[in-house]
Design an enzyme around this catalytic site. Structure first.
Site, PDB file in Angstrom:
ATOM      1  N   GLN A 172       0.826  -1.205   0.000  1.00 37.14           N
ATOM      2  CA  GLN A 172       0.000   0.000   0.000  1.00 37.14           C
ATOM      3  C   GLN A 172       0.867   1.265   0.000  1.00 37.14           C
ATOM      4  O   GLN A 172       2.060   1.203   0.273  1.00 37.14           O
ATOM      5  CB  GLN A 172      -0.919   0.004   1.226  1.00 37.14           C
ATOM      6  CG  GLN A 172      -0.203  -0.251   2.545  1.00 37.14           C
ATOM      7  CD  GLN A 172      -1.032  -1.047   3.540  1.00 37.14           C
ATOM      8  OE1 GLN A 172      -2.246  -1.111   3.443  1.00 37.14           O
ATOM      9  NE2 GLN A 172      -0.381  -1.657   4.534  1.00 37.14           N
ATOM     10  N   HIS A 214      -9.259   2.906  19.463  1.00 33.36           N
ATOM     11  CA  HIS A 214      -8.572   1.731  20.024  1.00 33.36           C
ATOM     12  C   HIS A 214      -9.184   1.265  21.342  1.00 33.36           C
ATOM     13  O   HIS A 214      -9.271   0.064  21.601  1.00 33.36           O
ATOM     14  CB  HIS A 214      -7.073   2.032  20.192  1.00 33.36           C
ATOM     15  CG  HIS A 214      -6.359   2.178  18.881  1.00 33.36           C
ATOM     16  ND1 HIS A 214      -5.675   3.311  18.509  1.00 33.36           N
ATOM     17  CD2 HIS A 214      -6.264   1.327  17.827  1.00 33.36           C
ATOM     18  CE1 HIS A 214      -5.174   3.155  17.291  1.00 33.36           C
ATOM     19  NE2 HIS A 214      -5.515   1.961  16.863  1.00 33.36           N
ATOM     20  N   ASP A 223      -0.199   0.309  13.489  1.00 35.54           N
ATOM     21  CA  ASP A 223       0.170   1.530  14.216  1.00 35.54           C
ATOM     22  C   ASP A 223       0.447   1.259  15.688  1.00 35.54           C
ATOM     23  O   ASP A 223       1.045   2.083  16.382  1.00 35.54           O
ATOM     24  CB  ASP A 223      -0.920   2.598  14.063  1.00 35.54           C
ATOM     25  CG  ASP A 223      -2.296   2.059  14.428  1.00 35.54           C
ATOM     26  OD1 ASP A 223      -2.534   1.774  15.616  1.00 35.54           O
ATOM     27  OD2 ASP A 223      -3.138   1.890  13.522  1.00 35.54           O
ATOM     28  N   GLU A 265       0.731  -8.635  11.445  1.00 36.62           N
ATOM     29  CA  GLU A 265       0.520  -7.493  10.533  1.00 36.62           C
ATOM     30  C   GLU A 265       1.184  -7.863   9.207  1.00 36.62           C
ATOM     31  O   GLU A 265       2.345  -8.269   9.185  1.00 36.62           O
ATOM     32  CB  GLU A 265       1.131  -6.232  11.167  1.00 36.62           C
ATOM     33  CG  GLU A 265       1.450  -5.093  10.232  1.00 36.62           C
ATOM     34  CD  GLU A 265       0.235  -4.466   9.556  1.00 36.62           C
ATOM     35  OE1 GLU A 265      -0.670  -3.994  10.246  1.00 36.62           O
ATOM     36  OE2 GLU A 265       0.219  -4.461   8.295  1.00 36.62           O
ATOM     37  N   ASP A 301      -8.067  -5.647  13.398  1.00 35.66           N
ATOM     38  CA  ASP A 301      -7.870  -4.196  13.284  1.00 35.66           C
ATOM     39  C   ASP A 301      -7.345  -3.918  11.893  1.00 35.66           C
ATOM     40  O   ASP A 301      -6.165  -3.635  11.704  1.00 35.66           O
ATOM     41  CB  ASP A 301      -6.875  -3.725  14.355  1.00 35.66           C
ATOM     42  CG  ASP A 301      -6.712  -2.211  14.342  1.00 35.66           C
ATOM     43  OD1 ASP A 301      -7.498  -1.514  13.688  1.00 35.66           O
ATOM     44  OD2 ASP A 301      -5.765  -1.729  14.997  1.00 35.66           O
ATOM     45  N   ASP A 315      -9.997  -0.810   5.607  1.00 38.92           N
ATOM     46  CA  ASP A 315     -11.312  -1.072   5.031  1.00 38.92           C
ATOM     47  C   ASP A 315     -11.205  -2.167   3.961  1.00 38.92           C
ATOM     48  O   ASP A 315     -10.113  -2.497   3.516  1.00 38.92           O
ATOM     49  CB  ASP A 315     -11.878   0.230   4.431  1.00 38.92           C
ATOM     50  CG  ASP A 315     -12.351   1.176   5.536  1.00 38.92           C
ATOM     51  OD1 ASP A 315     -12.621   0.677   6.644  1.00 38.92           O
ATOM     52  OD2 ASP A 315     -12.433   2.387   5.292  1.00 38.92           O
TER      53      ASP A 315
HETATM   54  N1  SAM Z   1      -7.705   1.595  12.668  1.00 37.74           N
HETATM   55  C1  SAM Z   1      -7.563   1.491  11.305  1.00 37.74           C
HETATM   56  C2  SAM Z   1      -8.779   1.757  10.474  1.00 37.74           C
HETATM   57  O1  SAM Z   1      -9.849   1.255  10.749  1.00 37.74           O
HETATM   58  O2  SAM Z   1      -8.655   2.543   9.549  1.00 37.74           O
HETATM   59  C3  SAM Z   1      -6.817   0.269  10.928  1.00 37.74           C
HETATM   60  C4  SAM Z   1      -5.384   0.562  11.239  1.00 37.74           C
HETATM   61  S1  SAM Z   1      -4.197  -0.595  10.973  1.00 37.74           S
HETATM   62  C5  SAM Z   1      -2.930   0.468  10.366  1.00 37.74           C
HETATM   63  C6  SAM Z   1      -4.692  -1.599   9.603  1.00 37.74           C
HETATM   64  C7  SAM Z   1      -3.592  -2.578   9.202  1.00 37.74           C
HETATM   65  O3  SAM Z   1      -4.153  -3.790   8.701  1.00 37.74           O
HETATM   66  C8  SAM Z   1      -2.652  -2.061   8.111  1.00 37.74           C
HETATM   67  O4  SAM Z   1      -1.394  -1.782   8.670  1.00 37.74           O
HETATM   68  C9  SAM Z   1      -2.608  -3.214   7.093  1.00 37.74           C
HETATM   69  O5  SAM Z   1      -1.302  -3.444   6.600  1.00 37.74           O
HETATM   70  C10 SAM Z   1      -3.130  -4.376   7.932  1.00 37.74           C
HETATM   71  N2  SAM Z   1      -3.671  -5.500   7.138  1.00 37.74           N
HETATM   72  C11 SAM Z   1      -4.449  -5.434   6.033  1.00 37.74           C
HETATM   73  N3  SAM Z   1      -4.694  -6.675   5.567  1.00 37.74           N
HETATM   74  C12 SAM Z   1      -4.058  -7.552   6.404  1.00 37.74           C
HETATM   75  C13 SAM Z   1      -3.940  -8.980   6.437  1.00 37.74           C
HETATM   76  N4  SAM Z   1      -4.500  -9.756   5.498  1.00 37.74           N
HETATM   77  N5  SAM Z   1      -3.210  -9.542   7.459  1.00 37.74           N
HETATM   78  C14 SAM Z   1      -2.632  -8.758   8.415  1.00 37.74           C
HETATM   79  N6  SAM Z   1      -2.704  -7.407   8.403  1.00 37.74           N
HETATM   80  C15 SAM Z   1      -3.414  -6.806   7.417  1.00 37.74           C
END
Ligand code: SAM
Length: 293
Positions: free
Chosen positions: A43, A74, A98, A117, A167, A170
């Site tokens: 991304q 959170h 994060d 993550e 977490d 979208d």
């Molecule tokens: N609080 C946030 C929101 O709702 O906008 C989410 C924050 S957190 C940074 C979301 C994380 O999910 C990202 O860092 C992304 O890389 C991770 N993510 C997305 N798909 C994933 C997967 N299949 N396995 C593990 N992590 C994933």
């Protein structure tokens, strides 16, 4: 004033960044400074400093979290499910790069969290440029952090967890699979017989269709499913939803006293969550109850 970075990052209008929603609606923040930008294998990542919210993480032009309002998201994502489970120990976080979720899980002293993550660059960038959100959580010896896709990780660890916290970003890019029925069946399989999960379930106002299908998918895998609400000003429209899927414990059955006692025992002093907010969050306005009916 903003600074140019090597990587051509967020489109700004003057000093303003507008996040445009599909319903012909945009939310804007004035950008004081571009702090860091990187095109990761998964991304487009950028950390900006804003007038209204302090530093903020943006992934694929969607604002993920900010110094000012991260606690609102959170605390609700973590404390509601952890208070619902009477003895949460093995907690799995999927996503959450994060570190704000990990930090709140660690506030419950009996937990042994594992975070998976997919994008290590998010963890590194946030650790370095957005440290106020994780507040040292990644350095905590109780935390195990794995850089991997959450789905295969869960499949390799069946029956092991008390609570799974999704977490994720979208439902676009690497996170699409985290909203589908097979994923929630895998989550159920990764949980103990009395385990439960929570996922952020988007904006009821702007993403009602996504909320409806996500909740339907969770219902295929769990007997008890409860959607609850919170306010996150940096997310489109502020009103945000979360959904718990549980095998045994009902979040509505948790008492005010039990929550107050557990908060005191763990010396947790939330700024958004509390015993009254826990039960109030499950009161759904009719338009949302209708989406879920
Ligand atoms: N609080 C946030 C929101 O709702 O906008 C989410 C924050 S957190 C940074 C979301 C994380 O999910 C990202 O860092 C992304 O890389 C991770 N993510 C997305 N798909 C994933 C997967 N299949 N396995 C593990 N992590 C994933």
């Amino acid at each position: 004033m903003t600074e140019a970075l090597d990587y051509p990052s967020l489109p700004l209008e003057g000093d303003w960044y507008f996040e445009t929603e599909r319903a012909g609606f945009a939310q804007g923040v004035r950008v004081r400074r571009r702090i860091y930008a990187e095109e990761t294998p998964f991304q487009a990542l950028e950390i900006i400093d804003t007038d209204a919210f302090g530093r903020a993480l943006v992934l694929d032009q969607a604002l993920q979290t900010s110094e000012r309002d991260e606690f609102m998201y959170h605390e609700m994502l973590v404390h509601v499910p952890l208070m619902t489970h009477p003895r949460p120990r093995r907690v799995l976080i999927i996503g959450g790069g994060d570190g704000g979720t990990l930090r709140r899980v660690l506030e419950h002293r009996t937990t042994e969290p594992t975070q998976v993550e997919i994008d290590g660059a998010v963890i590194e960038a946030c650790r370095q440029h957005l440290p106020a959100v994780s507040a040292g959580a990644f350095e905590d010896p109780r935390a195990q952090v794995v850089v991997q896709d959450g789905l295969p990780f869960m499949r390799q660890n069946p029956g092991g967890f008390d609570v799974v916290i999704v977490d994720s970003t979208d439902p676009i890019g690497p996170a699409v699979q985290l909203f589908e029925a097979p994923f929630y069946r895998d989550v159920a399989a990764s949980l103990a017989d009395d385990g439960l999960m929570v996922a952020q379930s988007s904006s009821p106002l702007f993403m009602g269709g996504e909320l409806r299908s996500q909740v339907a998918n969770i219902r295929q895998a769990f007997p008890i499913v409860r959607t609850y609400l919170g306010c996150v000003p940096t997310y489109p429209g502020s009103l945000w939803s979360y959904t718990i899927g549980s095998k045994r414990y009902d979040p509505l059955a948790v008492t005010r006293d039990a929550i107050a006692t557990r908060l005191a025992e763990n010396h947790i002093e939330p700024r958004y969550y509390g015993p009254d907010v826990h039960s109030a969050a499950f009161a759904l306005p009719p338009f949302i109850a209708e989406i879920l009916s």
